[in-house]
Design an enzyme around this catalytic site. Structure first.
Site, short mmCIF file in Angstrom:
data_model
loop_
_atom_site.label_atom_id
_atom_site.label_comp_id
_atom_site.label_asym_id
_atom_site.label_seq_id
_atom_site.Cartn_x
_atom_site.Cartn_y
_atom_site.Cartn_z
N ASP A 1 0.86 -1.18 0.00
CA ASP A 1 0.00 0.00 0.00
C ASP A 1 0.90 1.23 0.00
OD1 ASP A 1 -1.67 2.18 0.80
OD2 ASP A 1 -3.07 0.79 1.74
N ALA B 1 0.24 9.92 -12.54
CA ALA B 1 -1.02 9.75 -13.27
C ALA B 1 -2.07 10.63 -12.61
CB ALA B 1 -1.45 8.28 -13.25
N TYR C 1 -11.30 12.32 -4.47
CA TYR C 1 -10.50 12.00 -5.65
C TYR C 1 -10.00 13.27 -6.32
CZ TYR C 1 -9.20 9.81 -10.10
OH TYR C 1 -8.52 9.37 -11.20
N GLN D 1 11.73 22.54 -5.04
CA GLN D 1 12.53 22.51 -3.82
C GLN D 1 13.71 21.55 -3.89
OE1 GLN D 1 10.06 22.44 -0.37
NE2 GLN D 1 11.72 21.95 1.05
#
Length: 317
Positions: A58, A114, A145, A162
């Site tokens: 995850d 994406a 979302y 940065q």
């Protein structure tokens, strides 16, 4: 030159096609997925390839790997999935971006995000160009979302400013093709599954709202071309099909290609569902020499053939 490439969300609809293409180009691929919407069956045919590695992970947790490039595709992308656990959806976009950007910074990898046309919200300009800032409801049911992806873009550009990271940001418009999840609630998969089952085809609103659909092979080609651009090309770049048509026209084309006798039924339009969505792909044409080549009828026929296999209880390809 062969590279070691990490693809997050790699067993999902888009990710599995990207993994295929990268392997075909001779790269090693580390495919990472937590299987919330991705499916192992999407990449099962790649497991015998010595250059392919599959890892259950995850992205909201840090990942340590030595890679040359990262494609960050991890995030549920259909309303039925991203609204199931909206807090986790936001975490996947935001924490996932932070973790992947941190990895890219550590190993000096080039990183691709994406992003999505949803950053434009329900647009007040048409078609949408990359310099349009969007019209998004920050507290609506789709916000997990939309705003998650917008924040991820912010992070990507701040890491570039940065830390000098090499970033690529693609804004993906509606895409379809084999390996779409049959229950993802997206209009193409909905219509095809309903038509093949002979049940009523559900249209939300009056059917006059428009979309522009890009076949998955064309989209993945756009990914690869954007990643191969010089470092000064960061995006965001719209990737999608500028050919616009109504949802009713799509339903009628699916009925024609499947030979289904399903009737069309109408339901209320969901909250914050955009009425128009069409990309301006001038930048993609100029920078990537890219435009979609697969026509709707061919793409739908290939997608229908896939779902015919899926509905017979086989994994499909």
């Amino acid at each position: 030159m062969s590279k070691r490439i990490l693809v997050t969300g790699g067993s999902g609809f888009l990710g599995s096609h990207l993994c295929e293409r990268l392997l075909a180009k001779g790269h090693e691929v580390l495919c990472v997925d937590n299987y919330f919407t991705g499916r192992r069956t999407n990449v099962a045919h790649l497991l015998s390839n010595s250059g392919f590695e599959l890892l259950r992970h995850d992205v909201t947790f840090p990942l340590y790997a030595e890679v040359d490039e990262i494609y960050n595709l991890a995030c549920p992308a259909s309303p039925v999935h991203y609204q199931f656990d909206p807090v986790q959806t936001t975490k996947t976009s935001v924490h996932g971006a932070i973790n992947m950007l941190g990895l890219a910074k550590r190993v000096q990898a080039k990183i691709f995000q994406a992003s999505t046309s949803e950053v434009y919200g329900d647009p007040a300009v048409h078609p949408q160009t990359e310099d349009y800032w969007g019209r998004v409801n920050p507290i609506g049911p789709r916000s997990c979302y939309d705003e998650g992806k917008r924040c991820a873009e912010t992070l990507f550009f701040d890491y570039r400013r940065q830390h000098g990271l090499r970033i690529k940001v693609a804004r993906i418009f509606n895409t379809y093709g084999p390996r779409m999840h049959p229950n993802d609630g997206r209009v193409v998969s909905n219509f095809i599954v309903q038509a093949l089952k002979g049940v009523p085809i559900t249209l939300y609103g009056d059917g006059r709202q428009t979309r522009s659909f890009c076949f998955v092979d064309d989209l993945v080609e756009g990914f690869l071309r954007l990643m191969d651009t010089p470092d000064e090309v960061t995006g965001p770049v719209n990737l999608g099909n500028p050919y616009e048509f109504s949802i009713l026209e799509l339903a009628e084309k699916v009925l024609e290609l499947t030979g289904s006798r399903s009737e069309i039924v109408y339901r209320p339009l969901p909250e914050n569902d955009p009425i128009q969505r069409q990309p301006d792909i001038s930048k993609a044409k100029d920078l990537l020499d890219w435009k979609p080549t697969v026509q709707l009828e061919e793409g739908l026929s290939r997608t229908i053939a896939y779902f015919e296999v899926v509905l017979r209880g086989k994994p499909g390809g």
